[in-house]
Enzyme design. Structure first.
Site, PDB file in Angstrom:
ATOM      1  CG  HIS A 346      23.520 -27.731 -15.830  1.00  0.00           C
ATOM      2  ND1 HIS A 346      23.118 -27.964 -17.121  1.00  0.00           N
ATOM      3  CD2 HIS A 346      22.414 -27.369 -15.152  1.00  0.00           C
ATOM      4  CE1 HIS A 346      21.820 -27.734 -17.220  1.00  0.00           C
ATOM      5  NE2 HIS A 346      21.360 -27.367 -16.036  1.00  0.00           N
ATOM      6  CE  LYS A 534      32.571 -28.489 -28.503  1.00  0.00           C
ATOM      7  NZ  LYS A 534      31.458 -29.175 -27.852  1.00  0.00           N
ATOM      8  NE  ARG A 535      31.738 -18.799 -23.407  1.00  0.00           N
ATOM      9  CZ  ARG A 535      31.188 -17.885 -22.613  1.00  0.00           C
ATOM     10  NH1 ARG A 535      29.923 -17.531 -22.785  1.00  0.00           N
ATOM     11  NH2 ARG A 535      31.890 -17.306 -21.674  1.00  0.00           N
ATOM     12  CE  LYS A 540      32.389 -26.182 -23.468  1.00  0.00           C
ATOM     13  NZ  LYS A 540      31.282 -27.073 -23.856  1.00  0.00           N
ATOM     14  CB  THR A 642      23.055 -29.445 -26.225  1.00  0.00           C
ATOM     15  OG1 THR A 642      23.676 -28.174 -25.998  1.00  0.00           O
ATOM     16  CG2 THR A 642      22.420 -29.941 -24.938  1.00  0.00           C
ATOM     17  CE  LYS A 646      22.400 -26.798 -29.927  1.00  0.00           C
ATOM     18  NZ  LYS A 646      23.270 -25.698 -29.428  1.00  0.00           N
TER      19      LYS A 646
HETATM   20  C1  PLP Z   1      24.248 -25.599 -28.521  1.00  0.00           C
HETATM   21  C2  PLP Z   1      24.959 -24.356 -28.208  1.00  0.00           C
HETATM   22  C3  PLP Z   1      25.946 -24.340 -27.214  1.00  0.00           C
HETATM   23  C4  PLP Z   1      26.373 -25.584 -26.462  1.00  0.00           C
HETATM   24  O1  PLP Z   1      27.364 -26.253 -27.229  1.00  0.00           O
HETATM   25  P1  PLP Z   1      28.258 -27.437 -26.588  1.00  0.00           P
HETATM   26  O2  PLP Z   1      29.036 -27.929 -27.773  1.00  0.00           O
HETATM   27  O3  PLP Z   1      27.302 -28.459 -26.089  1.00  0.00           O
HETATM   28  O4  PLP Z   1      29.098 -26.840 -25.548  1.00  0.00           O
HETATM   29  C5  PLP Z   1      26.596 -23.147 -26.960  1.00  0.00           C
HETATM   30  N1  PLP Z   1      26.289 -22.021 -27.625  1.00  0.00           N
HETATM   31  C6  PLP Z   1      25.359 -22.005 -28.607  1.00  0.00           C
HETATM   32  C7  PLP Z   1      25.090 -20.729 -29.334  1.00  0.00           C
HETATM   33  C8  PLP Z   1      24.652 -23.162 -28.922  1.00  0.00           C
HETATM   34  O5  PLP Z   1      23.726 -23.121 -29.881  1.00  0.00           O
END
Ligand code: PLP
Length: 797
Positions: A346, A534-535, A540, A642, A646
């Site tokens: 990952h 995101k985290r 990032k 991911t 979305k």
């Molecule tokens: C999709 C999702 C993530 C991953 O987000 P990235 O932008 O790909 O880092 C993290 N936390 C939650 C709650 C998510 O739904």
């Protein structure tokens, strides 16, 4: 029970009364949630039993997905959707004066994961069941999931999460299937008919009790299982330290470690990893044994997939079972094990690569250590054949070196498949991070670009958009998301594009209400909703986003004529509690928000919202309302992402770097439908290996950058004059590892393009439509099909 509305109402009322001894009017929303949840679980149970029966009796291969994290969020809405009874229940409750959405709000999020990795596992389970594939989740039932985040004076405060406080209606405890897991103790050898054998003695035993959660497929009668293990004391004879023993056993599954892409190396974490693997394998081998005679065929009937290296002890544990308990030879056991295990990588971030000191692992898991040691010996001999005399090379690739066990090396040596999670990521693995391994085992390496379940992230989160899509192209896309491409034919349909805008506006209003409810702030629904959720992590680059906001702010202050197009910057991010830098960035975002939102010259145009406690349920409200998606990681650092998918599926346009799956989004969208900026991965990797980047050049060469950097330390933010020195230093003293200043100019000019593009309403709507239309590829159904066909070799049942 759910065949018609009237019958549903009758049963619901009766059960409410029977359970709580009150009339409907007197019951709370939580009571109502609980009863509805029990009814749905009961409704699921027939298909669940049938699916389990099939898995038990059919002679088809079963796959077990091992993951230390799952981030499914809430189940009720998803289960209703997949069962196809949302409408009926909504109407029935309406008749009773009850709002389904309000009831759903009383379910706690199952937050047994940190971020992308755990959410991916949850999306995969949904796709496995929806494709009727025999694939089951195996995980840990943490008593406390990811911490709850609050802001106090702009600082992150962590509170323990309590998802089990009111019980979890979906789980079924299976005490009869509990397994004992041994820790500590020693290994003794003995002779078994002249053969040297080993056994683990004097161990401290922890009882692993499974809790099964149904995973409902989309309108296909398949119900798979997510098995979560909980640690309890084993029934041991009374002893002096019984309380201590109870505490220590229960501690194993008490908390989820709150680290995202960062490894802590704590002994309790290693206990969790072995606990998951050992309990899972005991139960799988037990099931196999009841069904088949010949253990030599284990790998033909069982696939074990490890989500990152956290469950990599499955390799030595399976070896142990096959050798110590099934009496196979080493070579037989190794052949079976290596044909069973497949592994997903990952990340290439070095701080995330798991390494366990021998001095920690060996005493905790003495027999497992012996086996890892033996795997390493034989593997180094193989390397010696390949690279005779090249000690340096062998040391670099070894599984054990310098007193540490390298879990990724163990995963590669002990598996038949190693996959990355996006094309670019897999290429970087093959040509850089793991090039030595790729040379040795080219056939093991493959790519499986991540995906997301379009059921939760489009159908459930955005029923308004789903309805519009179905009106336009029928509902074939729900089972075959690639059919979303049919939307391309509406590219010039003014009426359709207007309705697309209306849907977005509806979702923006709903998010504005949520923001008002959570923060008390009112946002301008006519502004661009620009979102980064995101985290929180340096790679990032939330900091780059902040620099853009400060740039707009400074420019407005300097030039009173300058009026940017109104924009609302929305953030959501948790920082790992021990991650000092990330917590500083959280404070900075909150400080910028205060500065911007309280300045009446500025706040008519831009606003900054930082939502607390970003989680799956909040995410479901955010993605549909977003217009600009921020995917701005330093190129080469984000394995896939991911969240990017979305947003795309909900019609947001991306501003992003050519990193992770953004690359494949751009491939499908074309340059006109995504805003790409910044360094490319090879440029970043070249800088990192050859040097040549000097952030000072950018600091001195760009007044905008200089001003913003200085504002971090010159008292611009009141009461926090020395608060942001660490951020300033990360950029200038520590050579800006993530190229924030290097990409600044490119980012700012691309943001001006975004702003201009947004004002051409029709053209923006077309781009948005294109994003939705091309998002079918990013359904996790496509991803899981690829895993099933190319790695696991399993078929629809
Ligand atoms: C999709 C999702 C993530 C991953 O987000 P990235 O932008 O790909 O880092 C993290 N936390 C939650 C709650 C998510 O739904």
């Amino acid at each position: 029970m759910f065949s018609d509305k009237e019958q549903f109402k009758e049963v619901f009322l009766r059960k409410l009364e029977m359970t709580y001894g009150k009339s409907v009017e007197e019951t709370s929303k939580r009571d109502q949630f609980h009863v509805l949840g029990m009814m749905v679980r009961e409704y699921i149970s027939k298909d669940w039993i049938k699916s389990a029966e099939k898995a038990r009796t059919s002679k088809s291969k079963q796959v077990y997905y091992l993951s230390i994290e799952y981030l499914p969020g809430r189940f009720l809405g998803n289960n209703l959707l997949n069962l196809g009874i949302t409408g009926l229940i909504k109407d029935g409750l309406n008749d009773l004066g009850i709002d389904l959405a309000e009831i759903e709000d009383h379910e706690a999020d199952a937050g047994l994961g940190n971020g992308g990795l755990g959410r991916l596992a949850a999306c995969f389970l949904d796709s496995l069941a929806s494709l009727s594939l025999p694939g089951h989740g195996c995980g840990i039932r943490y008593k406390h999931g990811l911490f709850e985040q609050k802001f106090v004076d702009g600082f992150q405060v962590e509170l323990p999460e309590q998802w089990l406080r009111h019980g979890f209606v979906w789980e079924v405890r299976k005490p009869d299937l509990a397994e004992e897991i041994p820790f500590w103790g020693t290994v003794e050898s003995y002779s078994d008919g002249g053969r040297l054998k080993f056994r683990h003695i004097d161990a401290v035993k922890v009882l692993a009790v499974p809790y099964d959660v149904p995973v409902v497929g989309y309108q296909n009668k398949t119900v798979n299982t997510l098995r979560l293990w909980s640690a309890e004391p084993s029934p041991v004879p009374w002893q002096k330290d019984i309380m201590k023993y109870k505490r220590e056993t229960e501690a194993v599954t008490e908390f989820l470690y709150p680290n995202d892409t960062h490894d802590e190396g704590k002994i309790l974490r290693l206990k969790q990893q072995y606990f998951l693997v050992a309990a899972t394998l005991k139960s799988i081998v037990g099931t196999f044994r009841k069904k088949y005679k010949d253990i030599h065929r284990f790998h033909e009937m069982v696939g074990l997939h490890i989500n990152d290296t956290h469950p990599v002890l499955a390799i030595p544990e399976l070896m142990r079972i096959l050798i110590d308990e099934e009496n196979l030879t080493w070579d037989e056991a190794w052949k079976i094990t290596t044909q069973c295990i497949s592994y997903t990588n990952h990340t290439t971030l070095s701080e995330a690569l798991e390494k366990w000191p021998v001095r920690i692992l060996a005493p905790l898991l003495p027999r497992i250590y012996m086996i890892i040691h033996e795997i390493n010996e034989r593997y180094c001999q193989e390397l010696w054949q390949e690279y005779p005399g090249n000690w340096n090379h062998i040391e670099q690739m070894a599984i054990i070196a310098h007193g540490e066990i390298r879990m990724a090396h163990l995963a590669i040596a002990g598996s038949f498949s190693v996959n990355g999670v996006a094309k670019l990521h897999t290429e970087i693995l093959k040509t850089r991070e793991m090039q030595n391994f790729y040379k040795l085992y080219p056939d093991k390496f493959n790519n499986k670009t991540n995906g997301i379940t379009h059921r939760r992230w489009l159908m459930k989160a955005n029923p308004e958009l789903s309805g519009l899509i179905t009106e336009a192209i029928g509902d074939g896309w729900k089972k075959s998301p690639e059919e979303l491409e049919m939307l391309n034919q509406f590219d010039n349909d003014e009426a359709f594009l207007r309705r697309l805008r209306e849907v977005k506006r509806t979702k923006k209003h709903q998010l504005a209400d949520r923001i008002h409810k959570n923060t008390g702030l009112k946002v301008n629904v006519d502004s661009i909703f620009d979102v980064q959720v995101k985290r929180l992590h340096a790679y990032k680059r939330q900091l780059l986003n902040v620099f853009h906001i400060l740039y707009v702010y400074n420019r407005m202050k300097e030039d009173k004529q300058y009026k940017p197009y109104p924009r609302t910057f929305i953030f959501g991010a948790k920082a790992s509690p021990g991650y000092y830098y990330a917590k500083k960035v959280i404070k900075l975002i909150n400080s910028v928000a205060e500065k911007v939102n309280s300045d009446c010259e500025v706040n008519k145009y831009i606003q900054v919202i930082f939502l607390e406690n970003y989680n799956v349920s909040l995410a479901e409200e955010i993605f549909p309302a977003t217009e600009v998606s921020e995917q701005i990681s330093t190129a080469s650092k984000e394995a896939s992402g991911t969240g990017n998918m979305k947003f795309m599926m909900n019609g947001a346009l991306t501003i992003g770097t050519l990193d992770g799956a953004n690359v494949e989004m751009e491939e499908r969208l074309g340059r006109d439908n995504i805003f790409i900026f910044g360094l490319h991965a090879d440029q970043v990797l070249n800088y990192l290996s050859n040097g040549g980047y000097s952030p000072y050049d950018y600091y001195h060469g760009d007044e905008r950058i200089q001003l913003i950097c200085n504002q971090l330390i010159n008292g611009f933010f009141p009461n926090s004059s020395d608060q942001f020195e660490a951020i300033f230093d990360s950029l200038l003293t520590e050579n800006d590892q993530f190229f924030v200043l290097r990409d600044f100019a490119s980012y700012i000019s691309t943001q001006r393009k975004v702003e201009a593009a947004y004002q051409d309403e029709k053209s923006w709507s077309k781009k948005s439509l294109k994003n939705i239309a091309m998002s079918g590829f990013f359904s996790s159904d496509r991803t899981v099909k690829e895993y099933a066909d190319e790695i696991w070799k399993i078929q629809t049942i």
